[in-house]
Design a protein around this motif. Structure first.
Motif, PDB file in Angstrom:
ATOM      1  N   TRP A   1       0.817  -1.217   0.000  1.00  0.00           N
ATOM      2  CA  TRP A   1       0.000   0.000   0.000  1.00  0.00           C
ATOM      3  C   TRP A   1       0.852   1.269   0.000  1.00  0.00           C
ATOM      4  O   TRP A   1       0.385   2.340  -0.414  1.00  0.00           O
ATOM      5  CB  TRP A   1      -0.919  -0.005   1.214  1.00  0.00           C
ATOM      6  CG  TRP A   1      -0.197   0.075   2.533  1.00  0.00           C
ATOM      7  CD1 TRP A   1       0.387  -0.936   3.221  1.00  0.00           C
ATOM      8  CD2 TRP A   1       0.021   1.254   3.312  1.00  0.00           C
ATOM      9  NE1 TRP A   1       0.963  -0.484   4.377  1.00  0.00           N
ATOM     10  CE2 TRP A   1       0.748   0.857   4.464  1.00  0.00           C
ATOM     11  CE3 TRP A   1      -0.333   2.592   3.154  1.00  0.00           C
ATOM     12  CZ2 TRP A   1       1.133   1.776   5.443  1.00  0.00           C
ATOM     13  CZ3 TRP A   1       0.057   3.498   4.129  1.00  0.00           C
ATOM     14  CH2 TRP A   1       0.767   3.095   5.267  1.00  0.00           C
ATOM     15  N   LEU A   2       2.103   1.158   0.418  1.00  0.00           N
ATOM     16  CA  LEU A   2       2.975   2.330   0.463  1.00  0.00           C
ATOM     17  C   LEU A   2       3.529   2.702  -0.912  1.00  0.00           C
ATOM     18  O   LEU A   2       3.900   3.853  -1.149  1.00  0.00           O
ATOM     19  CB  LEU A   2       4.159   2.064   1.404  1.00  0.00           C
ATOM     20  CG  LEU A   2       3.864   2.090   2.908  1.00  0.00           C
ATOM     21  CD1 LEU A   2       5.025   1.471   3.666  1.00  0.00           C
ATOM     22  CD2 LEU A   2       3.608   3.509   3.374  1.00  0.00           C
ATOM     23  N   PHE A   3       3.575   1.762  -1.812  1.00  0.00           N
ATOM     24  CA  PHE A   3       4.220   1.982  -3.104  1.00  0.00           C
ATOM     25  C   PHE A   3       3.252   2.635  -4.081  1.00  0.00           C
ATOM     26  O   PHE A   3       2.666   2.001  -4.954  1.00  0.00           O
ATOM     27  CB  PHE A   3       4.760   0.650  -3.651  1.00  0.00           C
ATOM     28  CG  PHE A   3       5.984   0.167  -2.939  1.00  0.00           C
ATOM     29  CD1 PHE A   3       7.237   0.263  -3.523  1.00  0.00           C
ATOM     30  CD2 PHE A   3       5.897  -0.370  -1.660  1.00  0.00           C
ATOM     31  CE1 PHE A   3       8.378  -0.180  -2.868  1.00  0.00           C
ATOM     32  CE2 PHE A   3       7.031  -0.813  -0.990  1.00  0.00           C
ATOM     33  CZ  PHE A   3       8.274  -0.714  -1.591  1.00  0.00           C
ATOM     34  N   ASN A   4       3.090   3.947  -3.903  1.00  0.00           N
ATOM     35  CA  ASN A   4       2.145   4.699  -4.729  1.00  0.00           C
ATOM     36  C   ASN A   4       2.792   6.013  -5.173  1.00  0.00           C
ATOM     37  O   ASN A   4       3.977   6.259  -4.951  1.00  0.00           O
ATOM     38  CB  ASN A   4       0.849   4.955  -3.948  1.00  0.00           C
ATOM     39  CG  ASN A   4       1.106   5.625  -2.612  1.00  0.00           C
ATOM     40  OD1 ASN A   4       2.016   6.460  -2.488  1.00  0.00           O
ATOM     41  ND2 ASN A   4       0.329   5.280  -1.601  1.00  0.00           N
ATOM     42  N   LYS A   5       2.006   6.867  -5.807  1.00  0.00           N
ATOM     43  CA  LYS A   5       2.537   8.121  -6.357  1.00  0.00           C
ATOM     44  C   LYS A   5       3.060   9.060  -5.272  1.00  0.00           C
ATOM     45  O   LYS A   5       3.956   9.870  -5.525  1.00  0.00           O
ATOM     46  CB  LYS A   5       1.452   8.805  -7.189  1.00  0.00           C
ATOM     47  CG  LYS A   5       1.196   8.125  -8.516  1.00  0.00           C
ATOM     48  CD  LYS A   5       0.264   8.961  -9.361  1.00  0.00           C
ATOM     49  CE  LYS A   5       0.117   8.352 -10.738  1.00  0.00           C
ATOM     50  NZ  LYS A   5       1.398   8.335 -11.463  1.00  0.00           N
ATOM     51  N   GLU A   6       2.501   8.977  -4.079  1.00  0.00           N
ATOM     52  CA  GLU A   6       2.986   9.839  -2.993  1.00  0.00           C
ATOM     53  C   GLU A   6       4.438   9.543  -2.662  1.00  0.00           C
ATOM     54  O   GLU A   6       5.159  10.418  -2.177  1.00  0.00           O
ATOM     55  CB  GLU A   6       2.107   9.660  -1.753  1.00  0.00           C
ATOM     56  CG  GLU A   6       0.688  10.197  -1.935  1.00  0.00           C
ATOM     57  CD  GLU A   6      -0.136  10.074  -0.673  1.00  0.00           C
ATOM     58  OE1 GLU A   6       0.435   9.665   0.366  1.00  0.00           O
ATOM     59  OE2 GLU A   6      -1.341  10.380  -0.717  1.00  0.00           O
TER      60      GLU A   6
END
Length: 227
Positions: free
Chosen positions: A105-110
């Protein structure tokens, strides 16, 4: 295309070899001297450096790269490399390896990640794909577009065996991109006939996956389509 890969272990070297074979320029960055083995991929540029340090990335001229790949075995490192690559060096495409499923869930555009590749999820999908006939298996997620790469293997008694590709009434946000038939990879044309044990590979929006599953299994009600 110039590609920087953080992490020169087995995964990083394998990616580098494949990219070089396809004609791309590759920089491999590794902070552990014991893992730095230029002779394994002699065509690549090698750099002994910590990719989490801004100075190292400046020395690597990361801003000249088209793609940055965070391929270490540490999710924290991969997130930091991804964030720096995107925010400090404006790398157009950042790909990150996910080692632990609970961190996906941490591996995103943010965090600067354009595409994440989850090793646990990928392995699970490959196991499912190997043993599942007659069910839709998700192989990969394209996070930027909310689309998925999915696969369906036709059982010998599937109602679509003998049909042509253009007879598959797929929803709008789905496309059949390949038919895997034994050792062959077929780019489907409308007149191609589906055969038993064909592996059908689709790209589709996640919202229509269930509709595709029901269609391919022969369970969909033509009078009440969900799409």
């Amino acid at each position: 295309m110039r590609v920087a890969i953080a992490g020169a272990g087995n995964v990083g070297r394998s990616i580098a070899s494949e990219l070089i074979e396809n004609g791309h320029q590759v920089l491999l960055m590794e902070k552990r001297r014991s893992v730095l083995k230029p002779e394994r991929v002699p065509e690549a540029e090698w750099m002994l450096a910590d990719a989490c340090e801004l100075e190292s990335l400046q020395q690597a001229a990361l801003e000249t790269c088209d793609v940055a790949v965070a391929a270490t075995g540490d999710d924290k490192v991969n997130l930091v490399v991804s964030l720096l690559a995107k925010t400090e060096f404006a790398v157009p495409r950042v790909v990150a390896r996910v080692n632990r499923a609970e961190n996906e869930w941490l591996f995103n555009k943010e965090w600067g990640v354009d595409v994440s590749v989850s090793k646990p999820r990928l392995l699970a999908a490959l196991v499912e794909e190997a043993v599942s006939i007659g069910d839709l298996v998700r192989l990969m997620t394209f996070r930027q577009s909310q689309a998925n790469l999915v696969e369906f293997t036709l059982a010998p008694d599937n109602p679509h065996v003998g049909s042509t590709v253009d007879e598959l009434d797929l929803p709008g946000d789905a496309a059949l991109v390949a038919i895997l038939r034994g050792a062959r990879v077929i780019a489907p044309s409308p007149a191609d006939t589906l055969e038993p044990r064909d592996e059908l590979v689709f790209v589709c929006h996640e919202d229509v996956e269930d509709g595709i599953r029901r269609l391919l299994a022969g369970d969909e009600d033509n009078g009440d389509k969900s799409w």
